[in-house]
Write a protein that holds these residues in place. Structure first.
Motif, short mmCIF file in Angstrom:
data_model
loop_
_atom_site.label_atom_id
_atom_site.label_comp_id
_atom_site.label_asym_id
_atom_site.label_seq_id
_atom_site.Cartn_x
_atom_site.Cartn_y
_atom_site.Cartn_z
N ASP A 67 3.72 -58.24 -45.79
CA ASP A 67 2.75 -58.18 -46.88
C ASP A 67 2.06 -59.52 -47.10
OD1 ASP A 67 3.23 -55.53 -47.32
OD2 ASP A 67 4.63 -55.85 -48.98
N SER A 68 2.74 -60.60 -46.68
CA SER A 68 2.16 -61.94 -46.83
C SER A 68 1.32 -62.35 -45.63
CB SER A 68 3.28 -62.98 -47.03
OG SER A 68 4.06 -62.67 -48.17
N ASN A 70 2.45 -62.46 -42.43
CA ASN A 70 3.25 -63.06 -41.37
C ASN A 70 3.69 -62.02 -40.35
OD1 ASN A 70 3.16 -65.67 -42.45
ND2 ASN A 70 4.88 -65.22 -43.83
N GLN A 179 3.49 -67.44 -38.93
CA GLN A 179 2.08 -67.09 -38.87
C GLN A 179 1.75 -66.62 -37.46
OE1 GLN A 179 -0.29 -67.15 -41.33
NE2 GLN A 179 1.33 -67.64 -42.81
#
Length: 217
Positions: A67-68, A70, A179
């Protein structure tokens, strides 16, 4: 089955022995919980910890990372014949140094582990008994708890490589996030972690899997 590696020794434990082990296990578990000595990322053989808690922890962490934005790398390790590779001398040292068991208590565990023998018997043949210097007794009450204490340092080792571990009995999940631009660096860290885990305990490569997790974007 014709592959002898498919067979594992199972301890023939009497009812009286299991009752005694149950009493010791209750006292040992209470002592470990009261002093915060049980590994918090191990979801087996303890109250309020199960396969459900393991799945919720691992999946929840991965979904938060996705969700972020990553990526997540999940590794599923299988330790080969894990219960059968526990060295008694190493286990007893860990009970003393890591869990502060000493005196009469450690002498009891020495007596519990020592003097065991095993043999192979078929319909027509019975081999001579041989001493058991390794393994925690499978089919016993105390065996699983002693195994958890024996492999607790494995979780610390994984954390040193900046990975997140979670274990259920002898199955260990390792996962970490990055990332999209840092996938190569993450893969290198995971590889280095695998190398040290493999030197610490034998890993079954045929049952070990690695999975990249990403969102639809």
């Amino acid at each position: 089955m014709v592959d002898v590696k498919s067979y594992r020794p199972i301890t023939n434990v009497s009812i009286i022995s299991k009752l005694l082990e149950w009493l010791v296990a209750q006292q040992l578990t209470t002592y470990l919980m009261d002093n915060g000595l049980l590994p918090d990322l191990q979801s087996a053989y303890r109250a309020h910890h199960s396969t459900e808690t393991a799945v919720l922890k691992v999946v929840g962490d991965i979904l938060l990372a996705l969700d972020s934005g990553n990526l997540a790398l999940l590794s599923l390790l299988d330790l080969s014949a894990a219960f059968n590779t526990v060295d008694h001398d190493t286990l007893l040292r860990r009970l003393q140094t890591s869990y502060d068991l000493d005196g009469v208590v450690i002498k009891w565990f020495v007596s519990y582990l020592s003097g065991r023998t095993q043999h192979v018997r078929t319909l027509t043949t019975k081999l001579l008994p041989s001493p058991v210097a390794y393994e925690v007794p499978q089919g016993s009450v105390l065996g699983p708890i002693l195994f958890l204490l024996y492999v607790a340092d494995l979780l610390k080792l994984i954390k040193r490589h900046r990975q997140s571990p979670h274990a259920y009995a002898d199955d260990t999940q390792i996962y970490s996030f990055c990332q999209p631009s840092d996938v190569n660096a993450l893969a290198d860290r995971v590889s280095a972690c695998f190398d040290e885990v493999s030197s610490w305990m034998r890993v079954n490569p045929s049952k070990t899997e690695v999975l990249w997790c990403a969102s639809g974007q």
